[in-house]
Scaffold this motif. Structure first.
Motif, PDB file in Angstrom:
ATOM      1  N   ILE A   1     -11.164  13.401   2.458  1.00  0.00           N
ATOM      2  CA  ILE A   1     -12.535  13.626   1.986  1.00  0.00           C
ATOM      3  C   ILE A   1     -13.308  14.546   2.928  1.00  0.00           C
ATOM      4  O   ILE A   1     -14.373  15.044   2.578  1.00  0.00           O
ATOM      5  CB  ILE A   1     -13.298  12.288   1.846  1.00  0.00           C
TER       6      ILE A   1
ATOM      7  N   VAL B   1      -6.310   3.223   4.708  1.00  0.00           N
ATOM      8  CA  VAL B   1      -7.204   4.378   4.655  1.00  0.00           C
ATOM      9  C   VAL B   1      -6.385   5.666   4.621  1.00  0.00           C
ATOM     10  O   VAL B   1      -5.740   6.039   5.602  1.00  0.00           O
ATOM     11  CB  VAL B   1      -8.179   4.390   5.853  1.00  0.00           C
ATOM     12  N   TYR B   2      -6.415   6.334   3.482  1.00  0.00           N
ATOM     13  CA  TYR B   2      -5.669   7.577   3.305  1.00  0.00           C
ATOM     14  C   TYR B   2      -6.579   8.798   3.278  1.00  0.00           C
ATOM     15  O   TYR B   2      -6.128   9.908   3.559  1.00  0.00           O
ATOM     16  CB  TYR B   2      -4.859   7.526   2.001  1.00  0.00           C
ATOM     17  N   VAL B   3      -7.845   8.593   2.939  1.00  0.00           N
ATOM     18  CA  VAL B   3      -8.757   9.734   2.803  1.00  0.00           C
ATOM     19  C   VAL B   3      -9.235  10.244   4.156  1.00  0.00           C
ATOM     20  O   VAL B   3      -9.918  11.268   4.233  1.00  0.00           O
ATOM     21  CB  VAL B   3      -9.967   9.366   1.914  1.00  0.00           C
TER      22      VAL B   3
ATOM     23  N   TYR C   1     -13.469   3.115  -2.813  1.00  0.00           N
ATOM     24  CA  TYR C   1     -13.933   4.385  -2.255  1.00  0.00           C
ATOM     25  C   TYR C   1     -12.846   5.463  -2.206  1.00  0.00           C
ATOM     26  O   TYR C   1     -13.154   6.625  -1.932  1.00  0.00           O
ATOM     27  CB  TYR C   1     -14.502   4.162  -0.852  1.00  0.00           C
ATOM     28  N   GLN C   2     -11.591   5.079  -2.413  1.00  0.00           N
ATOM     29  CA  GLN C   2     -10.524   6.081  -2.391  1.00  0.00           C
ATOM     30  C   GLN C   2      -9.992   6.393  -3.785  1.00  0.00           C
ATOM     31  O   GLN C   2      -9.164   7.282  -3.941  1.00  0.00           O
ATOM     32  CB  GLN C   2      -9.364   5.598  -1.510  1.00  0.00           C
ATOM     33  N   GLU C   3     -10.454   5.651  -4.777  1.00  0.00           N
ATOM     34  CA  GLU C   3      -9.897   5.773  -6.121  1.00  0.00           C
ATOM     35  C   GLU C   3      -9.986   7.196  -6.665  1.00  0.00           C
ATOM     36  O   GLU C   3      -9.011   7.733  -7.201  1.00  0.00           O
ATOM     37  CB  GLU C   3     -10.622   4.812  -7.069  1.00  0.00           C
TER      38      GLU C   3
ATOM     39  N   ALA D   1     -10.863   0.049   0.143  1.00  0.00           N
ATOM     40  CA  ALA D   1      -9.723   0.956  -0.026  1.00  0.00           C
ATOM     41  C   ALA D   1      -9.525   1.319  -1.491  1.00  0.00           C
ATOM     42  O   ALA D   1      -9.213   2.467  -1.816  1.00  0.00           O
ATOM     43  CB  ALA D   1      -8.462   0.305   0.539  1.00  0.00           C
TER      44      ALA D   1
ATOM     45  N   ASN E   1     -10.258  10.143  -5.085  1.00  0.00           N
ATOM     46  CA  ASN E   1      -9.392  11.095  -4.390  1.00  0.00           C
ATOM     47  C   ASN E   1      -7.917  10.843  -4.678  1.00  0.00           C
ATOM     48  O   ASN E   1      -7.129  11.786  -4.817  1.00  0.00           O
ATOM     49  CB  ASN E   1      -9.642  11.034  -2.877  1.00  0.00           C
ATOM     50  N   ILE E   2      -7.548   9.569  -4.772  1.00  0.00           N
ATOM     51  CA  ILE E   2      -6.143   9.249  -5.015  1.00  0.00           C
ATOM     52  C   ILE E   2      -5.748   9.609  -6.444  1.00  0.00           C
ATOM     53  O   ILE E   2      -4.663  10.166  -6.686  1.00  0.00           O
ATOM     54  CB  ILE E   2      -5.877   7.754  -4.749  1.00  0.00           C
TER      55      ILE E   2
ATOM     56  N   GLN F   1      -5.718  14.619  -0.151  1.00  0.00           N
ATOM     57  CA  GLN F   1      -6.550  13.448  -0.410  1.00  0.00           C
ATOM     58  C   GLN F   1      -7.700  13.274   0.582  1.00  0.00           C
ATOM     59  O   GLN F   1      -8.550  12.400   0.392  1.00  0.00           O
ATOM     60  CB  GLN F   1      -5.688  12.181  -0.406  1.00  0.00           C
TER      61      GLN F   1
ATOM     62  N   SER G   1       0.831  -1.207   0.000  1.00  0.00           N
ATOM     63  CA  SER G   1       0.000   0.000   0.000  1.00  0.00           C
ATOM     64  C   SER G   1       0.864   1.254   0.000  1.00  0.00           C
ATOM     65  O   SER G   1       0.629   2.191  -0.782  1.00  0.00           O
ATOM     66  CB  SER G   1      -0.914  -0.008   1.229  1.00  0.00           C
TER      67      SER G   1
END
Length: 658
Positions: free
Chosen positions: A386, A250-252, A499-501, A496, A503-504, A384, A150
């Motif tokens: 949300i 989880v980055y957002v 739902y993060q695609e 991951a 924003n990433i 990034q 990751s």
């Protein structure tokens, strides 16, 4: 391309095999009767030995004796003393006679019973314990690999590699081999010492080790977060998995700057030491250490934290010691006071170390402390997210308030022990409170950076509370917990990505020129023997050549090298000529870095070198016309590396070995 060819992945695999081998030796010969699983082995020994290792490296550097052999020799003696015990060393003959006799009798007994071939390699005899240990081993490996991959994914957004900060850090890493700890300025450089040591034990170059240290810190933190929730709550798998994967994936919702995820984070490394210490402080029975070992264990941990990150040592550790002292059980107060005493002793030792260093470099101690508590390299740009960071923190605080109410109900009506959860909830909110205090010596950015580690722990503790309440009605399904954990892994990995695609993908991909250059250097270091070749590149890359190979800048290669090559060739058969005229010596192989026209025009140290392309290619053609053998060693859309072979089969590892 880089993922497949870089030593980053290879070094990580080697490290994993080293850990698995050490775990096997520990279970086979040291903790034979104890069912120590892999997770406990990693965290317990990181607490006991990693801190000692950092101190050993520091001491050896200061004594001008740092190298891998000396490090293993001193460290091996210390481990041997710890395993055997100081009391047994007072009567070594009795100890060795007793243990050798018992081992021989057991060995002969097993031979007489005609044990199977695999018996001699197996660890656990108890099937239930074996299944549990294997499941924890699988979870630990999965969490480690998922976190590593990751973090590694974000290498395409990395702005740190080959930047001025990267070059400065790499120079420090290399200077440890020259026996310098405080190189150009007074700083807590233990993290870079670990980078140097990692490069040695995994046989990767210093630049690759520097690239991977941040990933390894995060990987270890994810494993420790899993262990923390596993040890301090009734939930042994589900809640720990949620906490670890939240940190990993989880980055957002996490305040981490994805553009600098590959930059080493001293606070993260310091927390890998501090978090196990926090757990042992709350619940000393987990450590299984006698009071003397407990005291010295904490002492070494505190000294290592102080050598790694003063912010963690001065700002994060003391509040936890005070809050923990207020809420731990009365029977643990003696251990708590020992830990506090060890902190005071470490304070005296660190004061002596840094005061001497300041005196030696004629620096002011207070100014040094302030410089290391206020980091100018702490990056808080988090595009990034949300939700606004303040809103995420507010939701986390609300969750701790609700969790605290539920915990109090469990304590009152079920008489359960949730002291660890109360301590971490209180501590987390105290850290949040600190962010509103404006003090000259308190860096809010560094505080927010540390909160990104404690946020997953809070989520894991809340998940453990929810699981405990659900277990009142679903306790019959407890046997399906392993299946639930595997489903949870799949769901969180899918979420991951899904739902993060958006924003990433909105992030800006960084210039690939530095990565291609480092990839080429990696391939060179794997192909050639040290000091048998010369690299032609931008002066900014000269630091990579230190203690590795010879270096030549572009201007010298274009203007002077053809003349030197001509003179060298003319007098090649005169054995004494180069002895009397060393300035005309040339390396067995010369590797020329040539940037292509389609190199992005970015603000980095190397993109401007496109202007040399025509002159470099012209020189290479001229040398080829003179009869020099020229190979295209590395080729990509951005960069080409040409090898000028001056002495065939004299510099490549494969040629010299086979």
């Amino acid at each position: 391309m880089m993922f497949l060819t870089s030593s980053i992945l290879l070094g990580f695999i080697r490290l994993c095999f080293i850990l698995l081998f050490l775990f096997y030796l520990n279970r086979k010969f040291v903790n034979v009767s104890k069912h120590v699983h892999f997770l406990d082995f990693i965290v317990m020994n990181w607490f006991r030995y990693a801190a000692v290792l950092v101190i050993v490296i520091f001491a050896l550097v200061e004594l001008d004796a740092y190298n891998l052999f000396n490090c293993f020799f001193v460290f091996g003696i210390l481990i041997g003393i710890d395993i055997i015990g100081i009391k047994n060393l007072k009567n070594p003959k009795h100890y060795f006679r007793t243990h050798v006799r018992a081992a021989l009798l057991n060995f002969l007994r097993n031979i007489e019973n005609k044990k199977s071939f695999w018996f001699w390699f197996s660890l656990d005899r108890n099937k239930l314990k074996k299944d549990q240990n294997n499941f924890i081993l699988l979870l630990t490996i999965l969490i480690g690999c998922i976190t590593f991959l990751s973090r590694y994914y974000f290498i395409i957004y990395d702005n740190y590699s080959l930047s001025d900060a990267w070059i400065y850090d790499l120079n420090k890493v290399i200077q440890f081999d020259n026996q310098y700890w405080f190189t150009f300025e007074l700083a807590t450089d233990a993290e870079l010492a670990v980078v140097n040591f990692y490069g040695k034990i995994t046989d990767v170059s210093p630049e690759i080790a520097l690239q991977v240290i941040a990933i390894l810190e995060s990987t270890l933190l994810a494993v420790i977060i899993f262990w923390i929730i596993n040890k301090l709550t009734p939930s042994k798998f589900i809640a720990p998995t949620i906490a670890a994967l939240f940190f990993s994936l989880v980055y957002v919702l996490t305040p981490l700057n994805v553009y600098f995820l590959l930059k080493g984070n001293p606070t993260f490394l310091a927390l890998t030491f501090a978090l196990p210490a926090f757990a042992f402080y709350i619940k000393p029975t987990i450590s299984k250490l006698h009071q003397t070992s407990y005291f010295f264990g904490f002492l070494f941990i505190y000294i290592t934290i102080g050598l790694t990150d003063l912010f963690t040592y001065c700002i994060l550790v003391p509040p936890f010691l005070i809050i923990g002292l207020l809420f731990t059980k009365m029977k643990f107060k003696k251990h708590n006071l020992l830990a506090i005493l060890s902190f005071i002793v470490s304070l005296v030792i660190l004061y002596a170390i840094y005061n001497y260093a300041c005196y030696f470099q004629r620096a002011d101690l207070l100014e040094y402390l302030q410089n290391n508590l206020l980091s100018v390299s702490s990056y808080t740009y988090v595009p990034q997210l949300i939700l606004p960071y303040s809103e995420i923190i507010r939701y986390a605080q609300i969750s701790t308030a609700i969790g605290l109410i539920l915990v109090l109900l469990l304590v009152i009506f079920k008489k359960e022990n949730w002291r660890a959860t109360i301590i971490f909830f209180t501590y987390f909110n105290f850290l949040i409170l600190l962010t509103f205090i404006r003090i000259e010596w308190l860096d809010i950015d560094m505080l927010n950076n540390s909160i990104s580690v404690f946020l997953p722990i809070i989520i894991g503790l809340n998940a453990a509370i929810v699981m405990r309440i659900l277990n009142f009605g679903l306790y019959k399904f407890k046997k399906y917990s392993p299946i639930t954990v595997m489903i949870l892994f799949g769901m969180m990995i899918y979420a991951a990505f899904f739902y993060q695609e958006k924003n990433i993908k909105a992030l800006t991909v960084s210039d690939q020129t530095p990565k291609q250059i480092l990839n080429a250097y990696d391939k060179i270091s794997q192909t050639f023997f040290k000091h048998s070749y010369c690299v032609v590149n931008d002066p900014a890359a000269q630091v990579i050549s230190n203690n590795s190979h010879f270096f030549m800048n572009y201007d010298f290669f274009i203007n002077e090298y053809p003349r030197i090559d001509s003179i060298n060739t003319k007098h090649l058969k005169e054995p004494n000529f180069l002895v009397k005229n060393p300035q005309y010596s040339i390396s067995k192989s010369v590797l020329v870095f040539v940037l292509n026209d389609n190199t992005p025009d970015e603000n980095n140290n190397f993109a401007e070198n496109k202007q040399y392309q025509e002159k470099l290619v012209a020189n290479i053609k001229m040398l080829r016309n003179r009869g020099r053998k020229v190979n295209l060693f590395y080729d990509s859309s951005i960069l080409k590396v040409y090898e000028i072979v001056n002495q065939p089969k004299e510099s490549k590892i494969s040629d010299l070995l086979f």
